[in-house]
Motif scaffolding. Structure first.
Motif, PDB file in Angstrom:
ATOM      1  N   UNK A   6       0.814  -1.214   0.000  1.00  0.00           N
ATOM      2  CA  UNK A   6       0.000   0.000   0.000  1.00  0.00           C
ATOM      3  C   UNK A   6       0.847   1.263   0.000  1.00  0.00           C
ATOM      4  N   UNK A   7       0.434   2.224  -0.810  1.00  0.00           N
ATOM      5  CA  UNK A   7       1.100   3.519  -0.845  1.00  0.00           C
ATOM      6  C   UNK A   7       0.730   4.300   0.406  1.00  0.00           C
ATOM      7  N   UNK A   8       1.691   4.986   0.975  1.00  0.00           N
ATOM      8  CA  UNK A   8       1.440   5.755   2.197  1.00  0.00           C
ATOM      9  C   UNK A   8       0.624   7.007   1.928  1.00  0.00           C
ATOM     10  N   UNK A   9       0.927   7.693   0.854  1.00  0.00           N
ATOM     11  CA  UNK A   9       0.236   8.945   0.554  1.00  0.00           C
ATOM     12  C   UNK A   9       0.357   9.205  -0.939  1.00  0.00           C
ATOM     13  N   UNK A  10      -0.502  10.047  -1.431  1.00  0.00           N
ATOM     14  CA  UNK A  10      -0.402  10.441  -2.825  1.00  0.00           C
ATOM     15  C   UNK A  10       0.875  11.258  -3.013  1.00  0.00           C
ATOM     16  N   UNK A  11       1.431  11.174  -4.212  1.00  0.00           N
ATOM     17  CA  UNK A  11       2.611  11.973  -4.497  1.00  0.00           C
ATOM     18  C   UNK A  11       2.204  13.432  -4.546  1.00  0.00           C
ATOM     19  N   UNK A  12       2.909  14.232  -3.832  1.00  0.00           N
ATOM     20  CA  UNK A  12       2.563  15.637  -3.745  1.00  0.00           C
ATOM     21  C   UNK A  12       3.663  16.528  -4.283  1.00  0.00           C
ATOM     22  N   UNK A  13       3.827  17.696  -3.690  1.00  0.00           N
ATOM     23  CA  UNK A  13       4.762  18.676  -4.202  1.00  0.00           C
ATOM     24  C   UNK A  13       6.214  18.397  -3.827  1.00  0.00           C
ATOM     25  N   UNK A  14       6.487  17.263  -3.122  1.00  0.00           N
ATOM     26  CA  UNK A  14       7.847  16.997  -2.655  1.00  0.00           C
ATOM     27  C   UNK A  14       8.843  17.133  -3.795  1.00  0.00           C
ATOM     28  N   UNK A  15       8.612  16.487  -4.894  1.00  0.00           N
ATOM     29  CA  UNK A  15       9.500  16.570  -6.041  1.00  0.00           C
ATOM     30  C   UNK A  15       8.940  15.710  -7.146  1.00  0.00           C
ATOM     31  N   UNK A  16       9.790  15.309  -8.071  1.00  0.00           N
ATOM     32  CA  UNK A  16       9.339  14.493  -9.187  1.00  0.00           C
ATOM     33  C   UNK A  16       9.362  13.017  -8.817  1.00  0.00           C
ATOM     34  N   UNK A  17       8.537  12.247  -9.476  1.00  0.00           N
ATOM     35  CA  UNK A  17       8.440  10.815  -9.237  1.00  0.00           C
ATOM     36  C   UNK A  17       9.457  10.063 -10.088  1.00  0.00           C
ATOM     37  N   UNK A  34      18.210   9.062  -4.342  1.00  0.00           N
ATOM     38  CA  UNK A  34      17.072   9.846  -4.820  1.00  0.00           C
ATOM     39  C   UNK A  34      16.182  10.301  -3.677  1.00  0.00           C
ATOM     40  N   UNK A  35      16.043   9.465  -2.649  1.00  0.00           N
ATOM     41  CA  UNK A  35      15.231   9.827  -1.493  1.00  0.00           C
ATOM     42  C   UNK A  35      15.988  10.788  -0.582  1.00  0.00           C
ATOM     43  N   UNK A  36      17.073  10.341  -0.008  1.00  0.00           N
ATOM     44  CA  UNK A  36      17.769  11.088   1.039  1.00  0.00           C
ATOM     45  C   UNK A  36      18.481  12.334   0.527  1.00  0.00           C
ATOM     46  N   UNK A  37      19.150  12.218  -0.581  1.00  0.00           N
ATOM     47  CA  UNK A  37      19.973  13.331  -1.058  1.00  0.00           C
ATOM     48  C   UNK A  37      19.188  14.283  -1.951  1.00  0.00           C
ATOM     49  N   UNK A  38      18.439  13.724  -2.888  1.00  0.00           N
ATOM     50  CA  UNK A  38      17.740  14.558  -3.872  1.00  0.00           C
ATOM     51  C   UNK A  38      16.304  14.881  -3.481  1.00  0.00           C
ATOM     52  N   UNK A  39      15.743  14.165  -2.505  1.00  0.00           N
ATOM     53  CA  UNK A  39      14.372  14.422  -2.080  1.00  0.00           C
ATOM     54  C   UNK A  39      13.324  13.994  -3.078  1.00  0.00           C
ATOM     55  N   UNK A  40      13.600  12.953  -3.839  1.00  0.00           N
ATOM     56  CA  UNK A  40      12.662  12.484  -4.856  1.00  0.00           C
ATOM     57  C   UNK A  40      11.686  11.465  -4.288  1.00  0.00           C
ATOM     58  N   UNK A  41      10.470  11.447  -4.820  1.00  0.00           N
ATOM     59  CA  UNK A  41       9.511  10.385  -4.532  1.00  0.00           C
ATOM     60  C   UNK A  41       9.902   9.209  -5.428  1.00  0.00           C
ATOM     61  N   UNK A  42      10.076   8.031  -4.835  1.00  0.00           N
ATOM     62  CA  UNK A  42      10.626   6.885  -5.556  1.00  0.00           C
ATOM     63  C   UNK A  42       9.721   5.668  -5.398  1.00  0.00           C
ATOM     64  N   UNK A  43       9.458   4.980  -6.498  1.00  0.00           N
ATOM     65  CA  UNK A  43       8.811   3.677  -6.463  1.00  0.00           C
ATOM     66  C   UNK A  43       9.822   2.664  -6.983  1.00  0.00           C
ATOM     67  N   UNK A  62       9.990   0.211   4.687  1.00  0.00           N
ATOM     68  CA  UNK A  62       9.388   0.083   6.022  1.00  0.00           C
ATOM     69  C   UNK A  62       9.668   1.287   6.920  1.00  0.00           C
ATOM     70  N   UNK A  63      10.625   2.116   6.561  1.00  0.00           N
ATOM     71  CA  UNK A  63      10.932   3.313   7.341  1.00  0.00           C
ATOM     72  C   UNK A  63       9.759   4.283   7.199  1.00  0.00           C
ATOM     73  N   UNK A  64       9.096   4.658   8.309  1.00  0.00           N
ATOM     74  CA  UNK A  64       7.910   5.520   8.203  1.00  0.00           C
ATOM     75  C   UNK A  64       8.207   6.918   7.662  1.00  0.00           C
ATOM     76  N   UNK A  65       9.467   7.332   7.660  1.00  0.00           N
ATOM     77  CA  UNK A  65       9.829   8.661   7.159  1.00  0.00           C
ATOM     78  C   UNK A  65      10.265   8.638   5.696  1.00  0.00           C
ATOM     79  N   UNK A  66      10.341   7.462   5.123  1.00  0.00           N
ATOM     80  CA  UNK A  66      10.784   7.333   3.739  1.00  0.00           C
ATOM     81  C   UNK A  66       9.591   7.309   2.798  1.00  0.00           C
ATOM     82  N   UNK A  67       9.648   8.061   1.711  1.00  0.00           N
ATOM     83  CA  UNK A  67       8.555   8.029   0.734  1.00  0.00           C
ATOM     84  C   UNK A  67       8.726   6.909  -0.294  1.00  0.00           C
ATOM     85  N   UNK A  68       9.693   6.026  -0.082  1.00  0.00           N
ATOM     86  CA  UNK A  68       9.937   4.966  -1.052  1.00  0.00           C
ATOM     87  C   UNK A  68       8.786   3.967  -1.033  1.00  0.00           C
ATOM     88  N   UNK A  69       8.188   3.776  -2.210  1.00  0.00           N
ATOM     89  CA  UNK A  69       7.108   2.808  -2.378  1.00  0.00           C
ATOM     90  C   UNK A  69       7.691   1.551  -2.995  1.00  0.00           C
TER      91      UNK A  69
END
Length: 136
Positions: A6-17, A34-43, A62-69
């Motif tokens: 399951x996706x945690x949240x919809x992709x928003x203004x954070x950056x590009x997917x 891409x996540x930590x350094x560049x701030x990208x939403x990653x699947x 599994x990290x609750x602070x990571x947007x990685x899907x």
């Protein structure tokens, strides 16, 4: 067979997917950077969560602070690429260990999103080692 977590949240203004398909060290490094350094939403599309790097990538998810899907699929077919959001992705990296899988996925992705940048890991039979080829 594709397994979708399951996706945690919809992709928003954070950056590009961005979409990464593979479970090797390069896929892991790309996801982290891409996540930590560049701030990208990653699947990330993994062929398996069982091997070393697949397990490391799954731990990032599994990290609750990571947007990685995370999606699990033996091959990145059209259904899997759609589920990963390739049609809205800014870029795609294909790092599966099978050249045919990578090239087939690159062609499918190009059909879904001709504007996405792409990078495909491919092994050249005439030269030792792996070479990266641009798909876009």
């Amino acid at each position: 067979m594709t397994s979708t977590l399951h996706l945690r949240a919809e992709l928003g203004p954070r950056s590009q997917h961005m979409v990464i398909c593979g479970d090797d060290g390069l896929a892991h490094r790309l996801a982290v950077e891409l996540d930590a350094v560049c701030g990208e939403a990653v699947t990330v599309v993994l062929p398996s969560r069982r091997d070393e790097h697949g397990a490391e990538i799954a731990a990032l998810h599994r990290d609750p602070h990571s947007p990685i899907e995370l999606l699990v699929s033996a091959h990145p077919d059209e259904q899997t690429l759609r589920a990963a959001g390739v049609q809205r992705a800014a870029a795609l990296a294909l790092t599966y260990g099978d050249d045919q899988v990578n090239m087939t996925a690159a062609l499918l992705a190009r059909g879904l999103n001709p504007d996405a940048s792409g990078s495909v890991r491919a092994c050249c039979p005439s030269a030792p080692g792996r070479r990266a080829a641009s798909a876009g």
